[in-house]
Design an enzyme around this catalytic site. Structure first.
Site, mmCIF file in Angstrom:
data_model
loop_
_atom_site.group_PDB
_atom_site.id
_atom_site.type_symbol
_atom_site.label_atom_id
_atom_site.label_comp_id
_atom_site.label_asym_id
_atom_site.label_seq_id
_atom_site.Cartn_x
_atom_site.Cartn_y
_atom_site.Cartn_z
ATOM 1 N N TYR A 1 -14.015 -5.004 10.001
ATOM 2 C CA TYR A 1 -12.695 -4.212 9.843
ATOM 3 C C TYR A 1 -12.035 -4.316 11.450
ATOM 4 O O TYR A 1 -10.810 -4.627 11.257
ATOM 5 C CB TYR A 1 -13.207 -2.538 9.666
ATOM 6 C CG TYR A 1 -11.838 -1.711 10.011
ATOM 7 C CD1 TYR A 1 -10.918 -1.718 8.812
ATOM 8 C CD2 TYR A 1 -11.473 -1.165 10.837
ATOM 9 C CE1 TYR A 1 -9.633 -1.058 8.850
ATOM 10 C CE2 TYR A 1 -10.131 -0.372 11.086
ATOM 11 C CZ TYR A 1 -9.279 -0.405 10.008
ATOM 12 O OH TYR A 1 -8.430 0.392 10.092
ATOM 13 N N GLY B 1 0.927 -1.238 0.037
ATOM 14 C CA GLY B 1 -0.023 0.019 -0.256
ATOM 15 C C GLY B 1 0.861 1.313 0.022
ATOM 16 O O GLY B 1 0.594 2.046 0.688
ATOM 17 N N GLY C 1 -1.237 7.503 1.658
ATOM 18 C CA GLY C 1 -1.147 7.747 2.843
ATOM 19 C C GLY C 1 -0.074 7.178 3.707
ATOM 20 O O GLY C 1 1.140 7.551 3.565
ATOM 21 N N SER D 1 -4.516 -1.347 14.298
ATOM 22 C CA SER D 1 -5.173 -0.231 14.735
ATOM 23 C C SER D 1 -5.650 -0.088 16.129
ATOM 24 O O SER D 1 -5.700 -1.292 16.731
ATOM 25 C CB SER D 1 -6.487 -0.151 13.848
ATOM 26 O OG SER D 1 -7.430 0.704 14.160
ATOM 27 N N GLY E 1 1.597 4.469 3.626
ATOM 28 C CA GLY E 1 2.582 3.634 3.156
ATOM 29 C C GLY E 1 3.392 4.640 2.302
ATOM 30 O O GLY E 1 4.603 4.340 1.969
ATOM 31 N N ASN F 1 1.765 3.618 -2.355
ATOM 32 C CA ASN F 1 1.325 4.700 -2.969
ATOM 33 C C ASN F 1 0.623 5.849 -2.456
ATOM 34 O O ASN F 1 0.407 6.937 -3.158
ATOM 35 C CB ASN F 1 0.670 4.024 -4.375
ATOM 36 C CG ASN F 1 -0.790 3.889 -4.115
ATOM 37 O OD1 ASN F 1 -0.900 2.586 -3.583
ATOM 38 N ND2 ASN F 1 -1.745 4.424 -4.342
#
Length: 307
Positions: free
Chosen positions: A173, A24, A28, A148, A30, A26
């Site tokens: 989630y 990930g 935020g 999280s 990451g 690309n």
């Protein structure tokens, strides 16, 4: 909680000669993780679902990078990514399991698994297992799995793991983030029992303003996380510090959970934080590990740690 009040991206040790894989990468967290590792001299493999967006991100970051396609919700893609990486690299020094899917309507992965569990946990479980021997060849090798705060609200219902009987976007989630925490802790225990040099750490960003919230597909969640609560959030650059600390700080220890040190762990400098008790439950950990090996077809060959 151990706080590292002065620790920032400028404290990252020299990463020259190190190969880092960031999922990930690309956008935020990451993207900020990639940017910081490249600035410190590391070579970063941007593992992304959309190669065009990955190439755009690599151009913005500059430095030593390569872009490779990886769809964590498709185990065939995970195997293809790992196979290509093995052809091109003899070792991996850092794996940051960062990518995530946030609260979609019930959707199935390519293999028929609930999407959030598939992308957030099972894909990273498989990827880590497939790269474990390359990590063992690395210099100060580490696996950082991004969980999280919501792992504390998660429940692992092994009788309905994929939400066939009951599905809640946020509930699943939370389940996937608890699965991340259970996996990271179990991986630490098993690596230690095997005498492996690889460290397994967990990290969470607190509440960070990234596109994972603003792209929430349901209206209420998009309004809540993408607009109403944004003033409470810290930026992605700050939100990435816990996973950067876990990935690079010399004093970071295997088995630690790193998060923001401020009130409620919502923001602040990175520090060691507590797991939810259920993340450390040994029976649940063994059961999730066995089920994850069955669902992914990836077996680690690591001994279960003694209680």
């Amino acid at each position: 909680m151990t706080k590292h009040q002065s620790w920032g991206a400028d404290r990252i040790p020299d990463q020259r000669g190190r190969v880092c894989v960031v999922t990930g990468a690309n956008s935020g967290l990451g993207l900020e993780t990639t940017r910081a590792l490249v600035r410190a001299g590391g070579h970063v493999v941007l593992a992304v679902r959309d190669e065009a967006k990955g190439c755009e991100a690599a151009e913005r970051v500059g430095g030593s990078t390569e872009v490779r396609r990886l769809d964590l919700a498709d185990l065939d893609s995970v195997r293809a990514f790992a196979g290509r990486l093995r052809e091109e690299h003899t070792r991996v020094d850092v794996l940051v399991n960062n990518a995530g899917v946030f609260a979609p309507p019930r959707t199935l992965s390519a293999q028929g698994y609930e999407l959030q569990l598939a992308a957030n946990h099972l894909g990273h479980f498989a990827l880590t297992g497939l790269l474990l021997d390359l990590l063992a060849e690395g210099r100060d090798p580490r696996v950082v799995t991004v969980s999280s705060l919501n792992h504390r609200q998660g429940r692992l219902d092994f009788e309905d793991l994929h939400g066939e009987r009951r599905y809640s976007p946020m509930g699943h989630y939370n389940r996937s983030k608890l699965a991340n925490a259970v996996f990271g802790w179990q991986l630490h225990r098993r690596l230690a029992a095997a005498g492996s040099p690889v460290r397994s750490l967990l990290a969470h960003p607190g509440y960070a303003a990234t596109n994972i919230q603003t792209s929430a597909p349901t209206g209420l969640l998009k309004f809540l996380f993408g607009r109403l609560l944004i003033p409470l959030a810290q930026g992605a650059e700050r939100g990435a510090l816990p996973q950067l600390y876990a990935a690079t700080a010399e004093e970071a220890r295997s088995g630690q959970f790193i998060g923001p040190g401020g009130i409620g762990e919502l923001r602040g400098a990175p520090g060691a934080v507590e797991f939810a008790p259920r993340a450390l439950d040994e029976e649940a950990g063994r059961r999730l590990w066995t089920e994850s090996e069955r669902l992914t077809g990836v077996r680690y060959g690591l001994p279960a740690a003694a209680v």
